[in-house]
Design a protein around this motif. Structure first.
Motif, PDB file in Angstrom:
ATOM      1  N   GLU A  53     -19.194   6.504  -1.857  1.00  0.00           N
ATOM      2  CA  GLU A  53     -18.078   5.599  -1.599  1.00  0.00           C
ATOM      3  C   GLU A  53     -16.877   5.971  -2.472  1.00  0.00           C
ATOM      4  O   GLU A  53     -15.725   5.949  -2.009  1.00  0.00           O
ATOM      5  N   MET A  54     -17.134   6.316  -3.739  1.00  0.00           N
ATOM      6  CA  MET A  54     -16.042   6.727  -4.622  1.00  0.00           C
ATOM      7  C   MET A  54     -15.422   8.036  -4.122  1.00  0.00           C
ATOM      8  O   MET A  54     -14.202   8.198  -4.148  1.00  0.00           O
ATOM      9  N   LYS A  55     -16.246   8.959  -3.645  1.00  0.00           N
ATOM     10  CA  LYS A  55     -15.755  10.232  -3.143  1.00  0.00           C
ATOM     11  C   LYS A  55     -14.875  10.020  -1.914  1.00  0.00           C
ATOM     12  O   LYS A  55     -13.761  10.559  -1.825  1.00  0.00           O
ATOM     13  N   THR A  56     -15.347   9.212  -0.965  1.00  0.00           N
ATOM     14  CA  THR A  56     -14.549   8.956   0.243  1.00  0.00           C
ATOM     15  C   THR A  56     -13.307   8.128  -0.097  1.00  0.00           C
ATOM     16  O   THR A  56     -12.253   8.312   0.513  1.00  0.00           O
ATOM     17  N   GLY A  57     -13.422   7.243  -1.085  1.00  0.00           N
ATOM     18  CA  GLY A  57     -12.262   6.460  -1.514  1.00  0.00           C
ATOM     19  C   GLY A  57     -11.184   7.342  -2.115  1.00  0.00           C
ATOM     20  O   GLY A  57      -9.992   7.154  -1.852  1.00  0.00           O
ATOM     21  N   ARG A  58     -11.586   8.306  -2.932  1.00  0.00           N
ATOM     22  CA  ARG A  58     -10.613   9.236  -3.507  1.00  0.00           C
ATOM     23  C   ARG A  58      -9.935  10.058  -2.415  1.00  0.00           C
ATOM     24  O   ARG A  58      -8.724  10.282  -2.445  1.00  0.00           O
ATOM     25  N   ALA A  59     -10.727  10.507  -1.454  1.00  0.00           N
ATOM     26  CA  ALA A  59     -10.156  11.287  -0.350  1.00  0.00           C
ATOM     27  C   ALA A  59      -9.187  10.432   0.458  1.00  0.00           C
ATOM     28  O   ALA A  59      -8.097  10.888   0.842  1.00  0.00           O
ATOM     29  N   ALA A  60      -9.555   9.173   0.720  1.00  0.00           N
ATOM     30  CA  ALA A  60      -8.681   8.272   1.474  1.00  0.00           C
ATOM     31  C   ALA A  60      -7.405   7.988   0.675  1.00  0.00           C
ATOM     32  O   ALA A  60      -6.309   7.936   1.248  1.00  0.00           O
ATOM     33  N   GLU A 101      -1.728   8.698  -0.051  1.00  0.00           N
ATOM     34  CA  GLU A 101      -0.603   9.070  -0.900  1.00  0.00           C
ATOM     35  C   GLU A 101       0.246  10.143  -0.230  1.00  0.00           C
ATOM     36  O   GLU A 101       1.478  10.089  -0.279  1.00  0.00           O
ATOM     37  N   ALA A 102      -0.391  11.112   0.430  1.00  0.00           N
ATOM     38  CA  ALA A 102       0.355  12.150   1.145  1.00  0.00           C
ATOM     39  C   ALA A 102       1.165  11.530   2.282  1.00  0.00           C
ATOM     40  O   ALA A 102       2.341  11.873   2.483  1.00  0.00           O
ATOM     41  N   ASP A 103       0.563  10.606   3.022  1.00  0.00           N
ATOM     42  CA  ASP A 103       1.285   9.907   4.094  1.00  0.00           C
ATOM     43  C   ASP A 103       2.461   9.127   3.517  1.00  0.00           C
ATOM     44  O   ASP A 103       3.555   9.127   4.091  1.00  0.00           O
ATOM     45  N   TYR A 104       2.226   8.458   2.397  1.00  0.00           N
ATOM     46  CA  TYR A 104       3.282   7.678   1.754  1.00  0.00           C
ATOM     47  C   TYR A 104       4.446   8.575   1.362  1.00  0.00           C
ATOM     48  O   TYR A 104       5.607   8.242   1.609  1.00  0.00           O
ATOM     49  N   GLU A 105       4.149   9.700   0.734  1.00  0.00           N
ATOM     50  CA  GLU A 105       5.203  10.614   0.302  1.00  0.00           C
ATOM     51  C   GLU A 105       5.981  11.162   1.495  1.00  0.00           C
ATOM     52  O   GLU A 105       7.195  11.294   1.444  1.00  0.00           O
TER      53      GLU A 105
END
Length: 180
Positions: free
Chosen positions: A66-73, A78-82
């Protein structure tokens, strides 16, 4: 948990407690337990501890996943936001440029309107002055229409009188009029 058990050389099993046995008549003698009959090789319910360890391992793996997928999400978000931020900044800059150009154009048009209005006001003032002059000239000259005939007749009479006076005076100079 597994690492703790293996590093301390403890078997991976739960400690089970049995309900105390029933005492016999002798109060000084302990009751017999079920594992004493097996030669002391009783291991308790060691199979049950494996299930709990498996559940804890599964929970640990789920949390790590869950932490791994959360970091990826989070990275993707963040890329979408930028990207959105960049496009919005470009859009804002374009709109500000458009606004500045529109404001300049508005200012120019307002200046032209003011010049046109000033010219219009000047022309209206000139027209009013000409109209006032025309009225003044009309009122100054309109008496000629009403008095022209009478003034012409009076002018003729005046000219005739002046001619008569001239002739009279001419005769006085020659001496004819005095009767001499």
């Amino acid at each position: 948990l597994t690492q703790f058990y293996s590093s301390n050389k403890i078997e991976l099993e739960l400690a089970q407690k049995q309900a105390p046995g029933t005492y016999t008549v002798d109060a000084d003698k302990a009751p017999e337990t079920a594992w004493q009959g097996e030669g002391g090789n009783y291991k308790g319910r060691s199979g049950e501890s494996g299930g709990i360890i498996a559940i804890l391992t599964m929970i640990k793996d789920d949390l790590e996943n869950e932490m791994k997928t959360g970091r990826a999400a989070d990275t993707e978000a963040e890329a979408d936001y930028e990207q959105q931020r960049s496009s919005l900044a470009q859009s804002l800059k374009a709109q500000q440029t458009s606004k500045a150009a529109t404001e300049k154009e508005l200012s120019d048009l307002q200046g032209e309107m003011a010049d046109t209005q000033e010219s219009k006001d000047q022309a209206l003032g000139d027209h009013n002055s000409e109209s006032d002059l025309s009225k003044a000239l009309y009122s100054d000259c309109s008496w000629i229409d009403s008095h022209f005939e009478s003034r012409r007749d009076k002018r003729k009479d005046e000219m005739a009188g002046l001619l008569e006076a001239k002739n009279y005076l001419a005769g006085v100079e020659s001496g004819d009029e005095l009767g001499l």
